[in-house]
Design a protein around this motif. Structure first.
Motif, PDB file in Angstrom:
ATOM      1  N   THR A   9      -2.434   5.589   2.967  1.00 29.92           N
ATOM      2  CA  THR A   9      -2.663   4.672   1.855  1.00 29.92           C
ATOM      3  C   THR A   9      -3.530   5.318   0.778  1.00 29.92           C
ATOM      4  OG1 THR A   9      -4.666   3.704   2.792  1.00 29.92           O
ATOM      5  CG2 THR A   9      -2.596   2.666   3.377  1.00 29.92           C
ATOM      6  N   GLN A  10      -4.333   6.312   1.153  1.00 26.56           N
ATOM      7  CA  GLN A  10      -5.170   6.957   0.151  1.00 26.56           C
ATOM      8  C   GLN A  10      -4.569   8.274  -0.327  1.00 26.56           C
ATOM      9  OE1 GLN A  10      -7.527   5.515  -1.454  1.00 26.56           O
ATOM     10  NE2 GLN A  10      -7.233   3.689  -0.184  1.00 26.56           N
ATOM     11  N   HIS A  11      -3.253   8.416  -0.078  1.00 25.78           N
ATOM     12  CA  HIS A  11      -2.505   9.575  -0.584  1.00 25.78           C
ATOM     13  C   HIS A  11      -3.085  10.910  -0.127  1.00 25.78           C
ATOM     14  CE1 HIS A  11       0.030   7.541  -3.883  1.00 25.78           C
ATOM     15  NE2 HIS A  11      -0.193   6.741  -2.866  1.00 25.78           N
ATOM     16  N   VAL A  58       0.817  -1.217   0.000  1.00 27.53           N
ATOM     17  CA  VAL A  58       0.000   0.000   0.000  1.00 27.53           C
ATOM     18  C   VAL A  58       0.855   1.274   0.000  1.00 27.53           C
ATOM     19  CG1 VAL A  58      -1.997  -1.060   1.085  1.00 27.53           C
ATOM     20  CG2 VAL A  58      -0.242  -0.027   2.515  1.00 27.53           C
ATOM     21  N   TYR A 104      -4.754   3.641  -6.398  1.00 24.48           N
ATOM     22  CA  TYR A 104      -5.018   3.501  -4.957  1.00 24.48           C
ATOM     23  C   TYR A 104      -6.481   3.717  -4.590  1.00 24.48           C
ATOM     24  CZ  TYR A 104      -4.680   8.617  -4.805  1.00 24.48           C
ATOM     25  OH  TYR A 104      -4.879   9.952  -5.018  1.00 24.48           O
ATOM     26  N   ILE A 125      -8.431   0.615  -4.278  1.00 25.24           N
ATOM     27  CA  ILE A 125      -7.970  -0.342  -3.275  1.00 25.24           C
ATOM     28  C   ILE A 125      -8.344   0.154  -1.883  1.00 25.24           C
ATOM     29  CG2 ILE A 125      -5.947  -1.460  -2.273  1.00 25.24           C
ATOM     30  CD1 ILE A 125      -4.577  -1.010  -5.008  1.00 25.24           C
ATOM     31  N   TYR A 132       0.798   1.175  -7.665  1.00 26.03           N
ATOM     32  CA  TYR A 132      -0.181   1.496  -6.629  1.00 26.03           C
ATOM     33  C   TYR A 132      -0.664   2.944  -6.750  1.00 26.03           C
ATOM     34  CZ  TYR A 132      -2.272   2.253  -2.050  1.00 26.03           C
ATOM     35  OH  TYR A 132      -3.141   2.580  -1.049  1.00 26.03           O
ATOM     36  N   ASP A 133       0.280   3.859  -7.015  1.00 28.70           N
ATOM     37  CA  ASP A 133      -0.048   5.287  -7.071  1.00 28.70           C
ATOM     38  C   ASP A 133      -1.132   5.610  -8.104  1.00 28.70           C
ATOM     39  OD1 ASP A 133       1.868   5.440  -5.246  1.00 28.70           O
ATOM     40  OD2 ASP A 133       3.306   6.590  -6.443  1.00 28.70           O
TER      41      ASP A 133
END
Lengths: 256, 423
Positions: B170-172, A51, A72, A75, A68-69
Motif C-alpha cells: 500500500t505504500q508502494h 489502497v 498514498y 494515507i 491513490y498513487d
C-alpha cells in the motif's frame, strides 16, 4: 464539508467475477466512518481496491480528487492483525518505526523528528513502556494498538483500518475508538471496516452500508433504517428485530 | 596436536560461514529455509552439465553452471507457485527431487569419461574444504561481502517482505522486487555454502546459525549479527575438526557441529530454551510447595490458638489442601532458609517463618475476598482459585488488593484476615 473519498461506479473482484457492483459513495473530512455489511459483502475487496492492491474492473476511487498513487503517503492503512507474521524478530519500536520508513523509503536517514514522532505515537496509544517488547509477546489488543501507533507515526491525513475491533476486548475497543475519534476531531478522516452492525450506530458518525452494492451511505440515522438493513442483510428477522430495538432505544437519547 | 589448516582455507570458511548465517537468518524469518535446501541440491546438475559440455572442471566454469541451475530452480519454483494451486511443501519437494536426480545422473555420466580431471565434481556432493585453492579464495571473499551487503542493505525491506507485505504494497515499496532479490541472493549465495559443506547438507549451515541468532535475540539486526558470527565460528570449527581427523569430509563435520550447537541452542537459550523453561516450571512447583507448607502451618497454629505450637508432619498433611511434591525435603529447605526449626519429630516457626506464613495467609484470604465480593464468584468456589492465584501475584497487584480491601476483617469463610502481627 470537504469530500475526502469519492468512489464512483466501482466494480471489482477476482478472476471468478466481480464481488462489488457499481459501488458509489462519498466520505467527508473529519469523521470516523464505518464500512459495514454482512460477511461476503465485499468490504475487504472494496478496501483492497481503495489502497491499490486490486485493480478495479471499472469505476474510480479518488482521494481529495486525486488518484491513490499520488497521495498514498497521506494515507495510513492498518491491515488485519492476522495478515502479518507476529513471530518476526522485531520490537514494538521497530514496528512503529515502519511508519516513518514510508517517508524515508529503504535507505533514507532516520532523523530526530522521525524518532520524536515514533515516541509520540507510542505515548498516544500508551505503549511507550512496551517499546522493547518483542511483538510475539503482545496481547491482541496491544498488537492492535501498536498497529495504530504505526499509522500515527506515518502522520497521515486519512486512516484506513481493516476490522480493527476483531478479537479485542470491549475495553480495548472503546479505547481505540476514542483514539480514532480524537484524530477525527483534529480534522483527520478515519475509515473503519467493521462487521458488527450493532455497535456501528454508536461507533461511527458516517456509515456506508454495503452488500455487493452500496445500500446506503450517510449519517447513521439516515442509513440504519429498517428498509436499508433488510436490503443489506436480506431480511434476516432476528437481526432486524434486535437492531430496531437497539435503534429505538438510541433515538430516545439526544443525538450528539 | 598440530592441525594443518592453511590460512586461505580459514579465511574462506570464515567469510562463507558468515554469509551463510546471514542468508539462513533472512530465509528463516521469511519461513523459507527449505528453498535454500532445494537450491543447494540443484547445484550439482548445473556443474555436472557444464562439465559434460565443455570438459572443463575449473572453478569459474563450475560456479557458472551451478548458478544457472539454481536460478533455473528458483524460476521453476516461482512459476509453479504462481500458476498452480499447489502448496509450498509439494512444490519444493518436486523441484528438489527433480533437480537432484538430474544432477546425480549427469555425475554418473561424467564419471565414465576418461582422462579428464573431475575429482572436484565428487567433492561437490559432500564438500571438501581442502579442495579450495588459494586463487579461488578472493572470489569467495568478494562474493560473501557483496552478498552480506545486499542483506544489510535491504534491512528495512525484509520488514515489508517478511513481517507485513500488505503494508509495504500500500505504500508502494517494491515488495515484489525485494522478494526476487532474496531469491537471487539465495541462489548465488548457496553456491558458496554448498562448496564448503556439500550440496546435500548446505541447508544445515544455513539453518543452525540462523536458529542461534533467532533464539538469542528479539530484533532483526541482532539476529543477523549473531547468525553471521555463529556461521563463521561453526564453519571454522568444522574445518578444524575435519583437518584433525584423517579421511573425513569437511561438509558433514561442519554441518554436524552446526547442528549440534543448533540443538543445544533450542535446549538452553534464555527466552525460548526448552531446558530453562522446564527448570523454571520445576522451581515454581517447589516454591509453590513451600508456600503451601507455610500456609498450612499457619492455619494449624490458628486452630490450636497457639502461635508457638510445635507441629508434626502428619498434622500439616491433614491441614494442607494442595500437598507439595515432597514434605521432608521442602521442610528441610525451609529450615535452611530459617523459616522453621526442627525439635525432635516436631517443627516450629521461627519469627521470620511466622511473618512469611502470615503474609501468605493474608494474601490468600484477600484474594478470596476479592473473588467473592468483587468478581462475584460463589464463596465455596473461591478457595481453589485463590489457591492457584496466590503464588503468582506481583507486589504491585498485592498493594492494590490491600488498598481495595483494607477495611475487611474476615474472609468469605469467616476466618480473620491477619493484617498485623497479632494474627
Amino acid at each position: 464539508m470537504n469530500t475526502v473519498i469519492k468512489v464512483s461506479n466501482l466494480t471489482a473482484g477476482y478472476d471468478t467475477g466481480p464481488v462489488i457492483w457499481g459501488v458509489s459513495f462519498e466520505i467527508p473530512e473529519g469523521v470516523v466512518a464505518g464500512i459495514v455489511g454482512p460477511n461476503g459483502a465485499g468490504k475487504s475487496t472494496l478496501l483492497k481496491v481503495m489502497v491499490g492492491m486490486l485493480k478495479p474492473h471499472s469505476g474510480t476511487v479518488l482521494f481529495w480528487n486525486k488518484q491513490y498513487d499520488e497521495v498514498y503517503k497521506r494515507i495510513a492503512y492498518v491491515p488485519q492483525k492476522e495478515e502479518v507474521d507476529w513471530t518476526f524478530p522485531a520490537t514494538v519500536y521497530d514496528v512503529v518505526m515502519m511508519g516513518r520508513w514510508v517517508h524515508r523509503r529503504l535507505w533514507g536517514r532516520i532523523t530526530k523528528t522521525d524518532r520524536e514522532l515514533v515516541k509520540q505515537a507510542l505515548e498516544t496509544v500508551e505503549m511507550w513502556d512496551y517499546r522493547h517488547r518483542q511483538i510475539s509477546r503482545l496481547s491482541g489488543g496491544q498488537q492492535q494498538r501498536v498497529f495504530f501507533a504505526r499509522a500515527l507515526a506515518q502522520d497521515p491525513d486519512l486512516f484506513l483500518l481493516d476490522e480493527p475491533f476483531a478479537g479485542v476486548d470491549m475495553k480495548t475497543e472503546e479505547k481505540l475508538l476514542e483514539l480514532l475519534k480524537n484524530q477525527a476531531s483534529q480534522g483527520k478522516t478515519v475509515v473503519v471496516v467493521h462487521h458488527n452492525l450493532f455497535t456501528a450506530s454508536e461507533h461511527f458518525q458516517w456509515l456506508v452500508l454495503l452488500n455487493m452494492h452500496v445500500v446506503s451511505a450517510g449519517p447513521p440515522d439516515s442509513v440504519l433504517t429498517p428498509e436499508n438493513i433488510e436490503r443489506a442483510y436480506g431480511g434476516h428477522l432476528p437481526v432486524l428485530a434486535r437492531l430496531s430495538q437497539r435503534l429505538s432505544s438510541l433515538k430516545e437519547k439526544p443525538t450528539r | 596436536m598440530i592441525i594443518d589448516l592453511p590460512i586461505h582455507i580459514l579465511i574462506a570458511l570464515a567469510f562463507i560461514g558468515w554469509f551463510s548465517g546471514l542468508m539462513g537468518a533472512i530465509l528463516l524469518v521469511h519461513h523459507r529455509v527449505l528453498i535454500g535446501d532445494v537450491l543447494s541440491h540443484s547445484v550439482l546438475a548445473g556443474s555436472a552439465f557444464v562439465f559434460l559440455i565443455f570438459m572443463d572442471a575449473s572453478f569459474p566454469m563450475l560456479i557458472a553452471g551451478a548458478f544457472a541451475s539454481t536460478i533455473l530452480s528458483a524460476i521453476l519454483i516461482e512459476f509453479i507457485r504462481t500458476n498452480t494451486p499447489l502448496k509450498d511443501d509439494v512444490i519444493l519437494g518436486i523441484v528438489l527431487a527433480f533437480m537432484f536426480a538430474l544432477g546425480i545422473s549427469f555425475l554418473a555420466v561424467a564419471q565414465r569419461i576418461p582422462d579428464v580431471d573431475k575429482a572436484i565434481l565428487n567433492t561437490l556432493l559432500l564438500g571438501e574444504v581442502s579442495a579450495i585453492l588459494p586463487n579461488e579464495v578472493p572470489y569467495m571473499v568478494i562474493a560473501s561481502v557483496i552478498g552480506s551487503l545486499f542483506i544489510w542493505g535491504f534491512y528495512r525491506g525484509w520488514f515489508f517482505t517478511g513481517f507485513d507485505s500488505v503494508f509495504g504494497y500500500t505504500q508502494h515499496l517494491p515488495v515484489g522486487i525485494i522478494r526476487k532479490i532474496l531469491l537471487i541472493i539465495t541462489a548465488s549465495g548457496i553456491l558458496l555454502t554448498a562448496y564448503i559443506s556439500g550440496v546435500v547438507l548446505a541447508v544445515g549451515l544455513l539453518i543452525a546459525p540462523a536458529l542461534i541468532g533467532r533464539y538469542f535475540s528479539t530484533r532483526l539486526h541482532t539476529t543477523l549479527l549473531i547468525a553471521g558470527f555463529s556461521g563463521s565460528a561453526l564453519a571454522v570449527l568444522g574445518g578444524f575438526i575435519s583437518a584433525s581427523i584423517e579421511g573425513l569430509s569437511t561438509g558433514p563435520l561442519i554441518v554436524f557441529s552446526a547442528g549440534l550447537i543448533g540443538l543445544l541452542t533450542i535446549m538452553f537459550s534464555p527466552h525460548y530454551g526448552i531446558i530453562l523453561h522446564k527448570l523454571r516450571y520445576q522451581i515454581f512447583k517447589w516454591t509453590r510447595g513451600m508456600e503451601n507448607i507455610l500456609r498450612a502451618g499457619y492455619k494449624l497454629l490458628e486452630q490450636k490458638g497457639n502461635m508457638s505450637y510445635a507441629f508434626t508432619i502428619e498434622e500439616l498433611k491433614q491441614t494442607c489442601d494442595d500437598p507439595p511434591p515432597s514434605w521432608t525435603l521442602l521442610l528441610k529447605v525451609l529450615e535452611w532458609k530459617g523459616f522453621v526449626q526442627k525439635k525432635g519429630t516436631r517443627w516450629t516457626f521461627t519469627s521470620a517463618g511466622l511473618e512469611k506464613a502470615r503474609h501468605l495467609t493474608r494474601l490468600h484470604r484477600l484474594l478470596e475476598l476479592y473473588l467473592s465480593e468483587i468478581v462475584k464468584i460463589a464463596p465455596e468456589r473461591v478457595h481453589s482459585y485463590a489457591e492457584s492465584l496466590e503464588h503468582i501475584i506481583t507486589p504491585e497487584v498485592e498493594k492494590r488488593l490491600y488498598e481495595l480491601l483494607r477495611d475487611k476483617q474476615y474472609d468469605p469463610h469467616k476466618k480473620p484476615v491477619p493484617w498485623n502481627g497479632s494474627g
